[in-house]
Design a protein around this motif. Structure first.
Motif, short mmCIF file in Angstrom:
data_model
loop_
_atom_site.label_atom_id
_atom_site.label_comp_id
_atom_site.label_asym_id
_atom_site.label_seq_id
_atom_site.Cartn_x
_atom_site.Cartn_y
_atom_site.Cartn_z
N ALA A 59 59.62 -46.55 -7.85
CA ALA A 59 59.75 -47.31 -9.10
C ALA A 59 61.08 -46.94 -9.73
CB ALA A 59 58.60 -46.98 -10.05
N PHE A 60 62.06 -47.83 -9.58
CA PHE A 60 63.39 -47.55 -10.10
C PHE A 60 63.47 -48.02 -11.55
CE2 PHE A 60 67.95 -48.26 -10.81
CZ PHE A 60 68.41 -47.00 -10.48
N ARG A 61 63.15 -47.08 -12.44
CA ARG A 61 63.25 -47.27 -13.88
C ARG A 61 63.23 -45.89 -14.50
NH1 ARG A 61 58.36 -46.04 -13.61
NH2 ARG A 61 56.38 -46.90 -13.98
N ALA A 65 59.56 -42.96 -10.37
CA ALA A 65 59.76 -41.95 -9.34
C ALA A 65 59.88 -42.59 -7.96
CB ALA A 65 58.61 -40.96 -9.35
N TRP A 66 60.52 -41.83 -7.10
CA TRP A 66 60.59 -42.14 -5.67
C TRP A 66 59.94 -40.98 -4.94
CZ3 TRP A 66 65.65 -41.88 -2.33
CH2 TRP A 66 65.39 -42.36 -1.05
N TYR A 78 60.26 -33.20 5.40
CA TYR A 78 60.61 -32.62 4.11
C TYR A 78 60.04 -33.53 3.02
CZ TYR A 78 63.94 -30.05 6.97
OH TYR A 78 64.52 -29.26 7.94
N GLN A 79 59.06 -33.01 2.26
CA GLN A 79 58.47 -33.75 1.16
C GLN A 79 59.50 -33.80 0.03
OE1 GLN A 79 55.44 -35.02 1.98
NE2 GLN A 79 55.78 -33.87 3.85
N GLU A 80 59.73 -34.98 -0.52
CA GLU A 80 60.75 -35.14 -1.56
C GLU A 80 60.20 -35.97 -2.72
OE1 GLU A 80 63.88 -33.78 -1.30
OE2 GLU A 80 63.44 -32.98 0.69
N TRP A 81 60.74 -35.69 -3.90
CA TRP A 81 60.34 -36.40 -5.11
C TRP A 81 61.55 -36.54 -6.01
CZ3 TRP A 81 55.70 -38.46 -6.73
CH2 TRP A 81 55.63 -38.83 -8.06
N ILE A 82 61.85 -37.75 -6.42
CA ILE A 82 62.94 -37.99 -7.37
C ILE A 82 62.38 -38.73 -8.57
CG2 ILE A 82 65.01 -39.39 -7.78
CD1 ILE A 82 65.94 -38.68 -4.96
N THR A 83 62.69 -38.24 -9.76
CA THR A 83 62.36 -38.93 -11.01
C THR A 83 63.66 -39.40 -11.63
OG1 THR A 83 60.44 -37.51 -11.35
CG2 THR A 83 61.28 -38.67 -13.28
N TRP A 84 63.70 -40.68 -11.97
CA TRP A 84 64.92 -41.27 -12.55
C TRP A 84 64.95 -40.94 -14.04
CZ3 TRP A 84 67.22 -42.45 -8.27
CH2 TRP A 84 66.49 -42.93 -7.19
N ARG A 85 66.01 -40.31 -14.52
CA ARG A 85 66.11 -39.88 -15.91
C ARG A 85 67.00 -40.80 -16.76
NH1 ARG A 85 66.54 -33.41 -16.17
NH2 ARG A 85 64.30 -33.10 -16.29
N GLU A 86 68.05 -41.33 -16.16
CA GLU A 86 68.94 -42.24 -16.88
C GLU A 86 69.50 -43.24 -15.87
OE1 GLU A 86 72.83 -42.27 -19.85
OE2 GLU A 86 72.54 -40.55 -18.54
N GLU A 94 71.10 -40.76 -13.37
CA GLU A 94 70.74 -39.35 -13.46
C GLU A 94 69.33 -39.20 -12.96
OE1 GLU A 94 71.48 -37.41 -17.18
OE2 GLU A 94 73.55 -38.16 -17.27
N LEU A 95 69.09 -38.11 -12.21
CA LEU A 95 67.77 -37.91 -11.62
C LEU A 95 67.42 -36.44 -11.53
CD1 LEU A 95 68.26 -36.97 -8.35
CD2 LEU A 95 69.21 -39.27 -8.35
#
Length: 178
Positions: A59-61, A65-66, A78-86, A94-95
């Motif tokens: 969800a790119f907002r 999160a990705w 490799y388990q990965e998690w990105i949260t979009w901050r700005e 920013e993430l």
């Protein structure tokens, strides 16, 4: 802070808790930015050489999160998690990046996309919580080389997208061979 240039247009700077990697890409800024914002693009180029990516959710907002798995060439997942901050299209993202939503060792990244005529300079600035985590990422996981390879993959991918006759999904239109 030290700066080096590998002669291929990729410069890197490192500081106590930081890794900064930049690269000029032969594609317009809007296209390079789009390659970061849509999972159909990210899944085609994200990661160092030999890695593939499987997305579980995206969800790119801001606040989205990705959730994904990077598959290493040696078979390691490799388990990965990105949260979009700005998100400031097409200038900045920013993430927060870690192994999971609550990873205490998550690191922050800021990506800037600078227009340079028909080219784009992308700067990826990563800040780790501690010098020790930064050093571990650089020494154990080869973060600088992996980041450079990832940006090289991005450059190759968007160069293909920018070719005449290629549609935004990366396929040649019907009746056109790539």
């Amino acid at each position: 802070m030290a700066t080096t240039d590998d002669g291929g247009g990729a410069a890197r700077t490192t500081a106590d808790r930081e890794v900064v990697i930049s690269r000029e890409i032969d594609a317009p800024r809007e296209l390079v930015f789009e390659a970061f914002t849509q999972v159909r693009h990210l899944s085609r180029w994200w990661g160092p050489e030999g890695f593939t990516t499987t997305t579980r959710s995206f969800a790119f907002r801001v606040g989205g999160a990705w959730d994904f798995v990077m598959h290493g060439p040696d078979g390691t997942d490799y388990q990965e998690w990105i949260t979009w901050r700005e998100i400031v299209p097409p200038e900045r993202i920013e993430l927060l990046h870690g192994e999971s939503r609550d990873d205490p060792n998550s690191f922050e990244s800021a990506l800037t996309f600078e227009a340079a005529g028909e080219r784009t300079r992308i700067i990826m600035r990563t800040l780790f919580p501690t010098k020790e985590l930064r050093d571990e990422a650089v020494e154990k996981y080869h973060a600088i080389e992996a980041g450079e390879q990832t940006l090289n993959n991005l450059a190759a991918y968007v160069a293909e997208l920018a070719r005449p006759g290629i549609t935004p999904d990366g396929a040649a239109p019907k009746g056109v061979e790539g």
